[in-house]
Design a protein around this motif. Structure first.
Motif, mmCIF file in Angstrom:
data_model
loop_
_atom_site.group_PDB
_atom_site.id
_atom_site.type_symbol
_atom_site.label_atom_id
_atom_site.label_comp_id
_atom_site.label_asym_id
_atom_site.label_seq_id
_atom_site.Cartn_x
_atom_site.Cartn_y
_atom_site.Cartn_z
ATOM 1 N N ILE A 103 0.837 -1.209 0.000
ATOM 2 C CA ILE A 103 0.000 0.000 0.000
ATOM 3 C C ILE A 103 0.870 1.255 0.000
ATOM 4 C CG2 ILE A 103 -1.648 1.327 1.378
ATOM 5 C CD1 ILE A 103 -2.829 -1.365 2.294
ATOM 6 N N GLY A 104 1.930 1.258 0.822
ATOM 7 C CA GLY A 104 2.842 2.394 0.853
ATOM 8 C C GLY A 104 3.508 2.614 -0.487
ATOM 9 N N ALA A 105 3.911 1.523 -1.142
ATOM 10 C CA ALA A 105 4.536 1.654 -2.456
ATOM 11 C C ALA A 105 3.545 2.164 -3.488
ATOM 12 C CB ALA A 105 5.103 0.294 -2.888
ATOM 13 N N SER A 106 2.281 1.743 -3.364
ATOM 14 C CA SER A 106 1.252 2.209 -4.297
ATOM 15 C C SER A 106 1.012 3.708 -4.147
ATOM 16 C CB SER A 106 -0.059 1.447 -4.062
ATOM 17 O OG SER A 106 0.095 0.074 -4.305
ATOM 18 N N ILE A 107 1.030 4.203 -2.918
ATOM 19 C CA ILE A 107 0.847 5.626 -2.678
ATOM 20 C C ILE A 107 2.035 6.423 -3.230
ATOM 21 C CG2 ILE A 107 0.692 7.390 -0.872
ATOM 22 C CD1 ILE A 107 -0.816 5.300 0.819
ATOM 23 N N HIS A 108 3.230 5.873 -3.058
ATOM 24 C CA HIS A 108 4.446 6.591 -3.474
ATOM 25 C C HIS A 108 4.631 6.560 -4.988
ATOM 26 C CE1 HIS A 108 8.797 7.299 -4.070
ATOM 27 N NE2 HIS A 108 8.661 8.101 -3.025
ATOM 28 N N PHE A 109 4.421 5.392 -5.599
ATOM 29 C CA PHE A 109 4.671 5.255 -7.038
ATOM 30 C C PHE A 109 3.372 5.378 -7.853
ATOM 31 C CE2 PHE A 109 8.173 2.951 -4.976
ATOM 32 C CZ PHE A 109 9.259 3.610 -5.538
ATOM 33 N N SER A 110 2.419 4.556 -7.588
ATOM 34 C CA SER A 110 1.075 4.537 -8.182
ATOM 35 C C SER A 110 0.531 3.127 -8.018
ATOM 36 C CB SER A 110 1.068 4.922 -9.670
ATOM 37 O OG SER A 110 1.492 3.864 -10.482
ATOM 38 N N PHE A 111 -0.780 3.075 -7.902
ATOM 39 C CA PHE A 111 -1.416 1.763 -7.751
ATOM 40 C C PHE A 111 -1.183 0.916 -8.995
ATOM 41 C CE2 PHE A 111 -5.035 -1.000 -8.633
ATOM 42 C CZ PHE A 111 -5.021 -1.804 -7.497
ATOM 43 N N ALA A 112 -1.283 1.525 -10.172
ATOM 44 C CA ALA A 112 -1.114 0.774 -11.420
ATOM 45 C C ALA A 112 0.282 0.171 -11.514
ATOM 46 C CB ALA A 112 -1.385 1.689 -12.614
ATOM 47 N N ARG A 113 1.285 0.951 -11.115
ATOM 48 C CA ARG A 113 2.664 0.456 -11.178
ATOM 49 C C ARG A 113 2.853 -0.768 -10.283
ATOM 50 N NH1 ARG A 113 6.758 0.419 -14.491
ATOM 51 N NH2 ARG A 113 6.367 2.619 -14.960
ATOM 52 N N ILE A 114 2.381 -0.715 -9.057
ATOM 53 C CA ILE A 114 2.558 -1.835 -8.123
ATOM 54 C C ILE A 114 1.674 -3.012 -8.522
ATOM 55 C CG2 ILE A 114 2.399 -2.550 -5.709
ATOM 56 C CD1 ILE A 114 4.672 -0.555 -6.449
ATOM 57 N N ALA A 115 0.478 -2.729 -9.049
ATOM 58 C CA ALA A 115 -0.395 -3.806 -9.512
ATOM 59 C C ALA A 115 0.284 -4.607 -10.620
ATOM 60 C CB ALA A 115 -1.720 -3.233 -10.002
ATOM 61 N N CYS A 116 0.982 -3.907 -11.509
ATOM 62 C CA CYS A 116 1.692 -4.601 -12.587
ATOM 63 C C CYS A 116 2.965 -5.277 -12.075
ATOM 64 C CB CYS A 116 2.032 -3.619 -13.704
ATOM 65 S SG CYS A 116 0.609 -3.021 -14.630
ATOM 66 N N LEU A 117 3.762 -4.537 -11.283
ATOM 67 C CA LEU A 117 5.035 -5.086 -10.802
ATOM 68 C C LEU A 117 4.846 -6.290 -9.893
ATOM 69 C CD1 LEU A 117 7.302 -2.004 -9.972
ATOM 70 C CD2 LEU A 117 7.713 -3.756 -11.707
ATOM 71 N N TYR A 118 3.873 -6.205 -8.990
ATOM 72 C CA TYR A 118 3.669 -7.276 -8.003
ATOM 73 C C TYR A 118 2.498 -8.189 -8.376
ATOM 74 C CZ TYR A 118 3.092 -9.670 -3.548
ATOM 75 O OH TYR A 118 2.999 -10.638 -2.574
ATOM 76 N N GLY A 119 1.400 -7.591 -8.816
ATOM 77 C CA GLY A 119 0.192 -8.368 -9.045
ATOM 78 C C GLY A 119 0.298 -9.380 -10.163
ATOM 79 N N LEU A 120 0.904 -9.005 -11.285
ATOM 80 C CA LEU A 120 1.008 -9.937 -12.407
ATOM 81 C C LEU A 120 1.863 -11.164 -12.059
ATOM 82 C CD1 LEU A 120 1.332 -7.443 -15.406
ATOM 83 C CD2 LEU A 120 -0.668 -8.775 -14.716
#
Length: 382
Positions: free
Chosen positions: A244-261
């Motif tokens: 969540i902290g990384a999503s706030i700092h970078f963007s939700f889309a970025r973390i969703a792709c980097l981690y979620g995929l």
């Protein structure tokens, strides 16, 4: 060590229960077939495997940070998720090995490694290690088994599943079965205990062991296990907070792709491995009347995943029979154990040479329903 000439696919004959007592070895004989030296730790191989899997995973994520968040980059993101998830599955396997006390002689060190790796992958380490130990203790046991336990045809769930199977054509049923297992199956298992054994009731949860998740004849997670369940949950909370902290700092889309995929791909590998290791048309499941530990352990299947996947995933799918006979054997010694078992019990150690994608489709279409009892041997088959 690799197996250069695996034996052809074997199917055990259906024999009477009296005959089974002469075919299947006892538990002691099965365990004694594997030399005690196979359980010895090699720190260079153990830590080397961890460094390899972790460093390759981190490197893959670093590459992903340079992929733009644009629609045109979608093929790159799909490729990134497939490659990174496949690589990171090696970390999952090593955490699983920690849960079996097969990574390091110091239990505290081993616990830290397993806890960190599994928490990073949103796996409740101690809770899953507990349910997985139950799976090993009662493999292919309809009442006491855990994970990939099929419903009996006589049960309400079995009747509903068979009714659905008859209504749908084979292709559609297979696609639904693949989706249920590979896409949502892991979450359904963690949160609700889907495919768990009959004795534990439904639902069960890896996150809480009291009401409403305590409905069976016996508890999958006893009351004394609560503190370990809380530790597992704290690891997940810490990882989710980091995301969540990384999503706030970078963007939700970025973390969703980097981690979620990669997370999705890891779970697909996990469920594919476990499903194919314990399911096929000729693999029996036993009830209380006919099950014993040796029978259950020998209903596991080794399959040909090839040198690249065996390297990245530490041979988890090609040495699984040995792993079920003695789960304390580290992955780097399981290859030798597999050779020994195939030589000692050539007609009992299962190996299926069917290519993985074909085996997966066969299992999805033929084994997604209930199991029926075979009167000749009192075991249950699809």
């Amino acid at each position: 060590m690799t197996l250069t000439t695996p034996p052809r696919t074997r199917q055990l004959p259906h024999v009477s229960e009296a005959g089974r007592s002469t075919i299947y070895p006892g538990k002691a004989e099965l365990l004694n077939a594997l030399p005690a030296e196979l359980t010895k730790f090699n720190p260079y191989k153990a830590w080397g495997s961890l460094v390899m899997s972790a460093s390759l995973s981190i490197a893959a994520v670093c590459v992903g940070t340079s992929i733009p968040l644009t629609l045109a980059a979608l093929p790159l993101w799909i490729l990134y998720g497939a490659v990174t998830g496949t690589i990171a599955m090696g970390c999952w396997v090593l955490a699983h090995e920690c849960g079996h006390n097969a990574f390091h002689p110091n239990r505290r060190v081993e616990g830290v490694v397993g806890f960190v790796l599994h928490s990073a992958l949103l796996v409740p380490y101690y809770s899953w290690a507990r349910s997985h130990a139950v799976h090993h203790a009662h493999c292919n046991h309809l009442e006491g088994g855990e994970t990939h336990v099929p419903p009996r045809e006589s049960s309400p769930q079995g009747q509903a599943t068979e009714k659905l199977k008859r209504k749908l054509n084979t292709r559609l049923f297979g696609l639904i079965s693949l989706f249920n297992h590979l896409i949502i199956g892991w979450q359904l298992y963690l949160f609700l205990g889907a495919t768990g054994g009959e004795d534990y009731g439904f639902p069960t949860s890896h996150f809480w062991n009291d009401a409403p998740f305590r409905n069976g004849k016996r508890a999958l997670f006893p009351s004394s296990f609560r503190k370990y369940m809380v530790r597992s949950n704290l690891g997940l909370i810490a990882m989710m907070t980091l995301l969540i902290g990384a999503s706030i700092h970078f963007s939700f889309a970025r973390i969703a792709c980097l981690y979620g995929l990669p997370y999705i791909v890891i779970n697909i590998w996990l469920t594919s491995y476990t499903w194919l290791q314990h399911t096929d048309r000729n693999i029996p499941h036993f009830s209380n009347e006919t099950w014993d530990w040796a029978k259950g352990a020998l209903q596991t299947v080794d399959r040909p995943y090839g040198p690249v996947l065996n390297f990245l995933h530490h041979g988890i799918g090609s040495t699984h029979v040995c792993h079920h006979i003695n789960s304390a054997i580290p992955h780097y010694n399981a290859w030798r154990g597999t050779v020994i078992l195939r030589q000692r019990f050539p007609d009992l150690v299962r190996y299926d040479s069917t290519p993985i994608h074909r085996a997966l489709w066969r299992v999805a279409t033929a084994c997604g329903g209930a199991v029926y009892q075979n009167p000749s041997d009192r075991a249950f088959y699809y």
